[in-house]
Design an enzyme around this catalytic site. Structure first.
Site, PDB file in Angstrom:
ATOM      1  N   SER B 150       0.889  -1.154  -0.031  1.00 26.60           N
ATOM      2  CA  SER B 150       0.136  -0.077   0.041  1.00 26.60           C
ATOM      3  C   SER B 150       0.826   1.261  -0.177  1.00 26.60           C
ATOM      4  O   SER B 150       1.836   1.558  -0.725  1.00 26.60           O
ATOM      5  CB  SER B 150      -0.981  -0.119   1.033  1.00 26.60           C
ATOM      6  N   ASP B 228      -9.580  -4.714  -4.904  1.00 27.68           N
ATOM      7  CA  ASP B 228      -8.813  -3.994  -3.874  1.00 27.68           C
ATOM      8  C   ASP B 228      -9.781  -2.609  -3.772  1.00 27.68           C
ATOM      9  O   ASP B 228      -9.915  -1.883  -4.669  1.00 27.68           O
ATOM     10  CB  ASP B 228      -7.641  -3.389  -4.319  1.00 27.68           C
ATOM     11  N   HIS B 263      -7.453  -5.513  -0.153  1.00 23.79           N
ATOM     12  CA  HIS B 263      -6.212  -4.774   0.093  1.00 23.79           C
ATOM     13  C   HIS B 263      -5.753  -5.352   1.266  1.00 23.79           C
ATOM     14  O   HIS B 263      -4.433  -4.902   1.608  1.00 23.79           O
ATOM     15  CB  HIS B 263      -6.748  -3.369   0.282  1.00 23.79           C
TER      16      HIS B 263
END
Lengths: 284, 284
Positions: B150, B228, B263
């Site tokens: 991320s 995601d 995610h």
């Protein structure tokens, strides 16, 4: 029925979080489940391992920190991870300390006035949750086993031995071995069952291993790290070894000692693959 | 030097937590390290992967939830997991929101008056922590790579590309691709560097991929789940694909798209084994 709160893809399967209203506990409860990719496809029912967590844990710890979903996916097994106690029920002193009450129910059915309304975790796991997941999820009720860690290891032994017709085998990491014989257990059983120790035997894992004479021989795998900070004062894992030795007719017992490992999830993660494989041989 | 706060056996090696006083950041910092069993034995130095975490994380998330130690142990590689920001330094608004400040420093060296005293995470990771672990731990300074998730994926790309002589290769999960081109990044760079966007290019991962011309071809592995929840508004992973396509001479780029994954760490855990193996081929 249970409400699906979240679902994440994981090793070709899914980690799902559910919430449901528990009639046994009188409150809303959450649990997580890993379902392998083929679960439910073409009405396929998969075997499952119930995992009972230890003090302060909830439905997230094992599924997030153990690494078990990878092995469960490999063997096509589901993981069912209940919370460790009723939540938000406001019983006496049940949020006062970390080793009793919320997050620390010891998988006992309480009989004292202060706790019996909500603290019924033994029946919740063995009956209500068992029924829920075998009816609501694509899980084969005839191929279920139980695993646990620490106080959840004690829970796995007591639940599994009392319900040997439901749970095929039991494996435990760093288990509390005998609730009546350690400070954690004495505190919990005094609160939940009252001071009469004759009533405590139902929740004494070592006693149950020693006296088990169920419908078939129960297979038990006990795992223990030698550097476990709770081994001497709380766990007394040797009590399980002794109990099993006295009941070899009814209990098939394996003991794996891990040099240098402590009580935490880095230890559990290091050997959970072996445990899932051990269960798979008995479930798949 | 760093103080050892805890050490747990894990997959025949150890997960250690350290604390040290950072001169660069002006505060005490913690990091965790997985060291495989043979690290330090007979003066053996092992390769290492630095892992940079995303928003709200600290030094624990990756080591506890990714399952990476098993794979690192298999390949004899150390894992170095820094915290994601300075801690307790009381800069302006740095604890007001979850997406900026403590736990969310974006691996940038701040230049604004409000933040420049403490928010120097780029130099902290690339220089101070790199120096510390290669001098204090049995790690081979010539065999180090970087991985991230991320916003930490953005950090891995910016740190790795600016310091290509130190980091052999880069792999990222669900990376923020261009800080100047997403809300998270614009907020952070405005605070840390001020409003002049010409100064932001130094921390634009996509721009750095497009313009990289380092001492050798940089190998980059980008991983992305199709479900995601941050892909459309924040990550824009396609920007990295486009940037790499325009700089194929200097960047060797692999892109692995994962159908149905989101995610979170159940996604990271599902593929971290592939990533560690990819690093191992370049480090071991």
């Amino acid at each position: 029925m249970a409400q699906l709160l979240s679902s994440s893809a994981c090793f070709d399967g899914h980690v799902n979080k559910y919430q449901h209203t528990s009639a046994v506990l009188g409150c809303d409860m959450r649990f997580t489940a890993f379902l392998p990719t083929h679960a439910g496809a073409g009405h396929t029912r998969v075997p499952a391992i119930f995992f009972l967590s230890g003090l302060t844990c909830n439905e997230d710890n094992f599924i997030s920190k153990s690494g078990a979903p990878m092995f469960a996916a490999k063997h096509g097994i589901a993981l069912i991870c209940p919370d460790t106690s009723p939540r938000g029920v406001k019983c006496k002193d049940d949020t006062a300390t970390w080793d009793f009450g919320e997050g620390a129910s010891y998988y006992v059915d309480a009989t004292t006035d202060e706790y019996k309304q909500h603290y019924q975790m033994h029946t919740y796991v063995a009956d209500e949750l068992f029924h829920l997941v075998t009816h609501f999820l694509p899980i084969d009720p005839s191929r279920i086993s139980v695993m646990g860690h620490s106080v959840g290891g004690h829970g796995a032994l007591t639940v599994g031995l009392h319900h040997a017709s439901k749970f095929r085998c039991i494996s435990v990491f760093a288990p509390m071995s005998s609730a009546p014989n350690c400070p954690w257990g004495v505190k919990a059983l005094t609160n939940l069952l009252g001071p009469d120790r004759d009533l405590w035997a139902r929740y004494d894992a070592a006693y149950l291993v020693r006296t088990y004479s169920g419908p078939r021989k129960m297979e038990i795998l006990v795992d223990q790290g030698t550097n476990d900070q709770f081994l001497r004062d709380q766990l007394h894992t040797r009590m399980l070894v002794d109990a099993a030795s006295e009941n070899a007719k009814n209990v098939s017992f394996s003991y794996r000692l891990r040099a240098g490992y402590d009580h935490g999830y880095f230890y559990v993660a290091s050997f959970v693959g072996e445990h899932v494989e051990w269960h798979a041989k008995r479930l798949v």
